[in-house]
Design a protein around this motif. Sequence first.
Motif, PDB file in Angstrom:
ATOM      1  N   ARG A 229      29.550   7.905  -1.405  1.00 48.38           N
ATOM      2  CA  ARG A 229      30.780   8.576  -0.962  1.00 48.38           C
ATOM      3  C   ARG A 229      31.869   8.477  -2.025  1.00 48.38           C
ATOM      4  O   ARG A 229      32.547   9.462  -2.342  1.00 48.38           O
ATOM      5  N   LYS A 233      33.659  11.421  -4.599  1.00 46.72           N
ATOM      6  CA  LYS A 233      35.118  11.558  -4.742  1.00 46.72           C
ATOM      7  C   LYS A 233      35.581  11.386  -6.183  1.00 46.72           C
ATOM      8  O   LYS A 233      36.765  11.572  -6.491  1.00 46.72           O
ATOM      9  N   LYS A 329      24.667  10.601   8.814  1.00 43.71           N
ATOM     10  CA  LYS A 329      26.103  10.448   8.584  1.00 43.71           C
ATOM     11  C   LYS A 329      26.428  10.522   7.098  1.00 43.71           C
ATOM     12  O   LYS A 329      27.382  11.207   6.683  1.00 43.71           O
ATOM     13  N   LEU A 330      25.663   9.839   6.275  1.00 41.46           N
ATOM     14  CA  LEU A 330      25.909   9.865   4.839  1.00 41.46           C
ATOM     15  C   LEU A 330      25.737  11.279   4.292  1.00 41.46           C
ATOM     16  O   LEU A 330      26.562  11.762   3.507  1.00 41.46           O
ATOM     17  N   ASP A 333      28.690  13.361   5.365  1.00 40.41           N
ATOM     18  CA  ASP A 333      29.923  12.926   4.698  1.00 40.41           C
ATOM     19  C   ASP A 333      30.042  13.464   3.278  1.00 40.41           C
ATOM     20  O   ASP A 333      31.154  13.682   2.780  1.00 40.41           O
ATOM     21  N   VAL A 334      28.902  13.651   2.604  1.00 38.88           N
ATOM     22  CA  VAL A 334      28.971  14.139   1.218  1.00 38.88           C
ATOM     23  C   VAL A 334      28.741  15.647   1.125  1.00 38.88           C
ATOM     24  O   VAL A 334      28.639  16.206   0.032  1.00 38.88           O
TER      25      VAL A 334
END
Length: 383
Positions: A229, A233, A329-330, A333-334
């Motif tokens: 994550r 970013k 989820k990972l 999220d990305v």
Amino acid sequence: MICRTILNETSYFGEGAITKIADEIKSRGLKKIMLVTDKDLLEFKVATKVCFVMDDADIAYEIYDKIKANPTIKNVTEGVEFCRDCRADAIVAVGGGSAIDTSKAVAVIIKNPEFADVRSLEGASPTKHKCLPIIAVSTTSGTAAEVTINYVITDEEKNRKFVCTDPHDIPVVAIIDPDMTASMPAKLCAATGMDALVHAIEGYITKGAWELTDMMHLKAIEIISRSLRGSVKGEPKGRADMALGQYIAGMGFSNVGLGIVHSMAHPLSAVYDTPHGVACAMLLTPVLKFNAEATGEKYRAVAKAMGVKKTKDMSIKEARKECIAAVEKLSADVGIPQKLSELGIKEKDIKFLAESAMADACTPGNPRDASLKEIENLYRSIL
């Protein structure tokens, strides 16, 4: 059971590691370098960092920059001709899996000319001679091609990818320098990072897995899960940790193989030019569900490595559910797409995709044997 482990000779980690390229070239007595990369990495001044290192050390080199995202037989053929014409005695590959995979194929054929048709190297390649020396510089933190004995080439005529596995193709030097990943776009960072996670998870549950590789894969899962994550970013620590995590995953899966996530991803790239990491990331969840009953307690360990709390208190059914939820989820999220239709994949092609996946070299390693119909249904589950 006899378990074989093959790793590259030398690796350098950390900011500024590319400066070691000149030392390695000179200490090995190499005189002329073929620099393999792509036009984008030159345009965005990434590959040029390596050029500056060689310029400063007065090392002779010529640049081959015709690499495609999914390297083709034509790339390899042209690369072999280029290498011979410039009389290179070593290759410096700068890029992700595409540049390094092309370099492996070229370097193998240069030293084993009887395999000039790269198709003849599919599967366990029967070469006799170690390839031309390769110094591999990773720029994507995902494929781990710099430490593996595998490479993947696209046969455009037959709309298929094929995997070549050869201990003779492994780079002699791997450079894992986070500075080389600093300008990587977020989408590419997400895709290649999820590919690294797939390597670690598939390598951990594959039929060939054993204690040494389990250690590597679990550590890789831990690093990737906590770092991806931040890496997406653009955080420097995230990029540095991902560079290490994907490398550790590569040390593992290169020695024990993968499974049907990769088997199913390869034809998506061959037919639709889907980015390999995106295809793998989308397929991971349905394949994890399919494999769950064949993995014993392993999903519990994966869940723990991904940061799920109190896994030891869960039933195995709960642990498997939490493992899959953490992966989902990972991925979300990305920013990984959730449906194949978003990428233009069509129902009419599913049978061909499934047939290609069944014939892929990664399929036998899957922990649960899959039929053609089951693979078709896995594609359809995320269509």
